[in-house]
Design a protein around this motif. Structure first.
Motif, PDB file in Angstrom:
ATOM      1  N   LEU A 113      -1.517   5.699   1.615  1.00 22.99           N
ATOM      2  CA  LEU A 113      -0.300   5.369   2.356  1.00 22.99           C
ATOM      3  C   LEU A 113      -0.566   5.306   3.857  1.00 22.99           C
ATOM      4  O   LEU A 113       0.051   4.513   4.570  1.00 22.99           O
ATOM      5  CB  LEU A 113       0.790   6.398   2.038  1.00 22.99           C
ATOM      6  CG  LEU A 113       1.331   6.349   0.603  1.00 22.99           C
ATOM      7  CD1 LEU A 113       2.325   7.486   0.365  1.00 22.99           C
ATOM      8  CD2 LEU A 113       1.990   5.006   0.307  1.00 22.99           C
ATOM      9  N   ASN A 114      -1.490   6.138   4.346  1.00 27.13           N
ATOM     10  CA  ASN A 114      -1.875   6.051   5.761  1.00 27.13           C
ATOM     11  C   ASN A 114      -2.535   4.708   6.059  1.00 27.13           C
ATOM     12  O   ASN A 114      -2.306   4.107   7.120  1.00 27.13           O
ATOM     13  CB  ASN A 114      -2.834   7.178   6.122  1.00 27.13           C
ATOM     14  CG  ASN A 114      -2.146   8.522   6.251  1.00 27.13           C
ATOM     15  OD1 ASN A 114      -0.923   8.612   6.244  1.00 27.13           O
ATOM     16  ND2 ASN A 114      -2.931   9.587   6.347  1.00 27.13           N
ATOM     17  N   SER A 115      -3.368   4.243   5.124  1.00 29.42           N
ATOM     18  CA  SER A 115      -4.010   2.937   5.300  1.00 29.42           C
ATOM     19  C   SER A 115      -2.956   1.839   5.382  1.00 29.42           C
ATOM     20  O   SER A 115      -3.028   0.952   6.233  1.00 29.42           O
ATOM     21  CB  SER A 115      -4.968   2.671   4.133  1.00 29.42           C
ATOM     22  OG  SER A 115      -5.554   1.395   4.235  1.00 29.42           O
ATOM     23  N   ARG A 116      -1.985   1.912   4.513  1.00 21.64           N
ATOM     24  CA  ARG A 116      -0.905   0.927   4.505  1.00 21.64           C
ATOM     25  C   ARG A 116      -0.101   0.998   5.806  1.00 21.64           C
ATOM     26  O   ARG A 116       0.199  -0.035   6.416  1.00 21.64           O
ATOM     27  CB  ARG A 116      -0.003   1.189   3.303  1.00 21.64           C
ATOM     28  CG  ARG A 116       1.177   0.232   3.171  1.00 21.64           C
ATOM     29  CD  ARG A 116       2.047   0.633   1.994  1.00 21.64           C
ATOM     30  NE  ARG A 116       3.228  -0.210   1.868  1.00 21.64           N
ATOM     31  CZ  ARG A 116       3.302  -1.312   1.135  1.00 21.64           C
ATOM     32  NH1 ARG A 116       2.254  -1.717   0.445  1.00 21.64           N
ATOM     33  NH2 ARG A 116       4.426  -2.015   1.075  1.00 21.64           N
ATOM     34  N   ALA A 117       0.257   2.211   6.241  1.00 24.44           N
ATOM     35  CA  ALA A 117       1.063   2.363   7.454  1.00 24.44           C
ATOM     36  C   ALA A 117       0.324   1.827   8.672  1.00 24.44           C
ATOM     37  O   ALA A 117       0.914   1.147   9.527  1.00 24.44           O
ATOM     38  CB  ALA A 117       1.427   3.831   7.654  1.00 24.44           C
ATOM     39  N   ALA A 118      -0.980   2.122   8.766  1.00 20.77           N
ATOM     40  CA  ALA A 118      -1.764   1.628   9.904  1.00 20.77           C
ATOM     41  C   ALA A 118      -1.806   0.101   9.899  1.00 20.77           C
ATOM     42  O   ALA A 118      -1.707  -0.539  10.954  1.00 20.77           O
ATOM     43  CB  ALA A 118      -3.176   2.203   9.848  1.00 20.77           C
ATOM     44  N   PHE A 119      -1.945  -0.477   8.728  1.00 25.03           N
ATOM     45  CA  PHE A 119      -1.975  -1.940   8.618  1.00 25.03           C
ATOM     46  C   PHE A 119      -0.658  -2.560   9.076  1.00 25.03           C
ATOM     47  O   PHE A 119      -0.646  -3.536   9.844  1.00 25.03           O
ATOM     48  CB  PHE A 119      -2.268  -2.325   7.167  1.00 25.03           C
ATOM     49  CG  PHE A 119      -2.327  -3.807   6.927  1.00 25.03           C
ATOM     50  CD1 PHE A 119      -3.456  -4.536   7.252  1.00 25.03           C
ATOM     51  CD2 PHE A 119      -1.250  -4.471   6.366  1.00 25.03           C
ATOM     52  CE1 PHE A 119      -3.518  -5.904   7.024  1.00 25.03           C
ATOM     53  CE2 PHE A 119      -1.296  -5.836   6.137  1.00 25.03           C
ATOM     54  CZ  PHE A 119      -2.434  -6.554   6.467  1.00 25.03           C
TER      55      PHE A 119
END
Length: 412
Positions: A113-119
């Motif tokens: 989810l952190n990867s998604r949020a950063a994207f």
């Protein structure tokens, strides 16, 4: 710090472990489209012992957190371009950490989810159109992105589906950004069992009938205003080569398909990868998730235990042998392949091994429509799985073909 004069302290060195070295090359390949920096990848790699999966997770997670914090500071100060670039690298670093975690743990979900949020932060800072979408099947929430290319007329759409461990965000970095540079709008989508789906569902298992998700994706694209039904294409990456084949076999509305690479028999593909067929194990030698912690290191490494655990969970079977028996269902009959009538491009790397090359050749012989093919070489730096070492050249081959194919269809 050194006492003498040097060019720098970073050294070009990878890992002896083949899988971990490929994952490092995967990170280095992402440099081309903004997902990493060479020096950062090598600096992180120096902190990791060979084949140490926990060390990998810790090092890439720490790097991701630093990049995310730096991006946040730059965004607050109004430096949108700098923030965008840092968010993209943070997204891909979190994905790298996510890769070596057990699929059903809170930390796996958190880093995903952190990867998604950063994207999504990067998309906003960059002024790029990225719409979050949700498809569904059997109660599962299936995430997707619809993305408009800058200055796009809205008439050409490339749908992309990744594979076993790819994510929506990495798919954009490795293939989608190149397509948008050429004026394609994108639909990036997922199905049961895939990494993104586990972020939003407690359990999710791969299914062979991926055409059910493909139909939803196709319906969505064709309902968009301005889309030319003659200019809609599909790309499948890695295990997505199987998914895309299933969709193409049952979806006559597709106008072109790129398979990187074509997987007509997943069981043969995966048994070749490990050099044996676990489906043949007698019941007394089979093992499940609960047995893995008790298997000694001299029998199975920590990396092998982790990957076996995730495989069993993602195919939804009680044991390793049952998982490989289930994988037998992920294949296409000759008649299915022959039914694909639209133009296709089959890609493979010469370094991938005999079985991927065999299936690449078998697909070319069996496909019903006009087929083109390309084998990437070591001399091109693109012989690895999905051409991670030279993504720009992979894009040149696949997207130039797509441009020419759709242009010819418009003339016809």
């Amino acid at each position: 710090m050194t006492a003498g004069l040097e060019r720098g302290s970073t050294r070009v060195a990878g890992f002896q472990d083949p899988e971990m070295d490929h994952q490092l090359m995967r990170q280095l390949g992402a440099v081309r489209y903004g997902g990493a920096a060479v020096g950062m990848c090598l600096a992180v790699a120096r902190q990791i012992q060979d084949a140490d999966v926990q060390g990998w997770v810790d090092a890439f997670a720490a790097s991701a957190k630093r990049q995310m914090a730096d991006a946040d500071r730059r965004e607050r100060k109004g430096h949108g371009i700098s923030a965008r670039d840092q968010y993209l690298m943070a997204s891909n670093s979190f994905r790298a950490a996510e890769y070596y975690l057990p699929i059903d743990t809170p930390l796996h979900q958190e880093y995903g989810l952190n990867s998604r949020a950063a994207f999504l932060h990067a998309m906003r800072c960059g002024g790029w159109h990225c719409q979050e979408l949700w498809f569904s099947q059997d109660g599962l929430r299936l995430p997707a992105y619809y993305m408009r290319a800058p200055g796009s007329a809205g008439d050409r759409v490339l749908m992309i589906v990744s594979g076993y461990d790819g994510t929506l965000e990495e798919t954009w970095l490795s293939h989608g950004r190149a397509a948008q540079e050429r004026g394609y709008d994108l639909l990036l989508f997922t199905g049961p069992g895939q990494m993104d789906v586990w972020r939003f569902n407690p359990v999710s298992h791969f299914r062979p009938d991926y055409e059910t998700i493909g139909r939803q994706a196709m319906d969505y694209v064709l309902a968009l205003p301005g889309v030319d039904p003659q200019r809609v294409a599909l790309m499948g990456i890695s295990f997505g080569g199987y998914f895309a084949l299933r969709i193409a076999a049952f979806e006559p509305r597709l106008q072109a398909v790129i398979l990187n690479s074509p997987i007509v028999d997943l069981h043969a593909y995966m048994t070749a990868f490990i050099g044996l067929d676990p489906a043949d194990l007698p019941p007394e030698d089979d093992f499940g998730v609960a047995d893995l912690p008790h298997i000694p290191d001299h029998v199975m490494t920590a990396q092998q235990r982790l990957m076996s655990r995730n495989l069993i969970l993602r195919f939804g079977q009680p044991g390793f042998a049952q998982t490989y028996r289930r994988i037998r269902d992920f294949s296409l009959a000759d008649a299915d392949i022959a039914r694909i009538a639209c133009p296709t491009l089959a890609l493979v790397g010469e370094g991938e091994g005999a079985e991927p090359l065999r299936q690449w050749q078998a697909f070319q012989k069996g496909v019903g429509g006009q087929g083109a093919a390309w084998c990437f070489t070591a001399a091109e730096g693109a012989d690895a799985h999905c051409q991670v070492g030279n993504l720009a050249y992979s894009a040149a081959v696949s997207l130039d073909w797509l441009d020419e194919t759709l242009e010819q269809k418009a003339v016809d």
